[in-house]
Design an enzyme around this catalytic site. Sequence first.
Site, PDB file in Angstrom:
ATOM      1  N   ASP A  28       0.813  -1.188  -0.194  1.00 48.03           N
ATOM      2  CA  ASP A  28       0.067   0.110   0.093  1.00 48.03           C
ATOM      3  C   ASP A  28       0.795   1.382  -0.025  1.00 48.03           C
ATOM      4  OD1 ASP A  28      -1.752  -1.859   0.182  1.00 48.03           O
ATOM      5  OD2 ASP A  28      -2.534  -1.383   2.152  1.00 48.03           O
ATOM      6  N   LYS A  88      -6.328  -5.159  -2.956  1.00 51.29           N
ATOM      7  CA  LYS A  88      -6.980  -5.810  -2.018  1.00 51.29           C
ATOM      8  C   LYS A  88      -8.167  -4.915  -1.270  1.00 51.29           C
ATOM      9  CE  LYS A  88      -3.373  -4.400   1.527  1.00 51.29           C
ATOM     10  NZ  LYS A  88      -4.046  -3.515   2.222  1.00 51.29           N
ATOM     11  N   CYS A 136      -2.182  -2.289   8.031  1.00 49.51           N
ATOM     12  CA  CYS A 136      -2.029  -3.396   7.042  1.00 49.51           C
ATOM     13  C   CYS A 136      -0.724  -4.161   7.233  1.00 49.51           C
ATOM     14  CB  CYS A 136      -1.743  -2.666   5.762  1.00 49.51           C
ATOM     15  SG  CYS A 136      -3.450  -1.966   5.414  1.00 49.51           S
TER      16      CYS A 136
END
Length: 219
Positions: free
Chosen positions: A23, A128, A161
């Site tokens: 990310d 995701k 995350c």
Amino acid sequence: MPIAAEPYAFPFAPETCALLLLDMQRDFLEPGGFGAALGNDVSLLRRTLAPNRRLLDAWRGAGLQVLHTREGHQPDLSDLPEAKKTRARSALTIGDAGPMGRILVRGEAGHDIIPELYPQFGEAVIDKPGKGAFYATDLHAILMNRGVKQLIVTGVTTEVCVNTTVREANDRGYDCLVPSDCVGSYFPEFQEMGLKMIKAQGGIFGWVSHSDKILAALK
Ligand code: TIU
């Protein structure tokens, strides 16, 4: 080929080890994105850019496998649970129009990976919908098909995350090493505790090290 790490040396096997960047998106790292909209100081995450860049260059140079993830949702938000939309909101929330397009929506400028760490051809990019990289994605299948058994996990944020993904990976049988300088949090205390939680209890979820140690092993 051991890498110095905590709680003990990581048994690095380059052929079956992949670098997974989580990310590193404009929405989290640039002013005007989702992270900033939640009231966070993005400079706390931007300190991870230079170490990630060095590690990525060396990793690519060694011809090893690289994967990237992006957190985000379909434009109609059909994959966005009401619970996720309701929480983690401030003035703006997921799907709202922000300075870099609709927040955490696939295809928008803010959803894309920052130019400093942009994926190259052949590097998988996993979209995701959740915080963990395995939930509702092809990641496990791709890793199995490519013979990956170990992961170097970097990216943002350490306690959200990164932690969720390392825990999911550990349950699936992957050995995970997290270089502390290549993961970032908006909260210094969560950075510290997020890393401690991974390596505590004999490495309950994985190993923690520094990118310098990985670079030394690659040389
Ligand atoms: N990628 C990731 O960590 N998503 C988040 O929403 N993190 C926060 O810390 N908010």
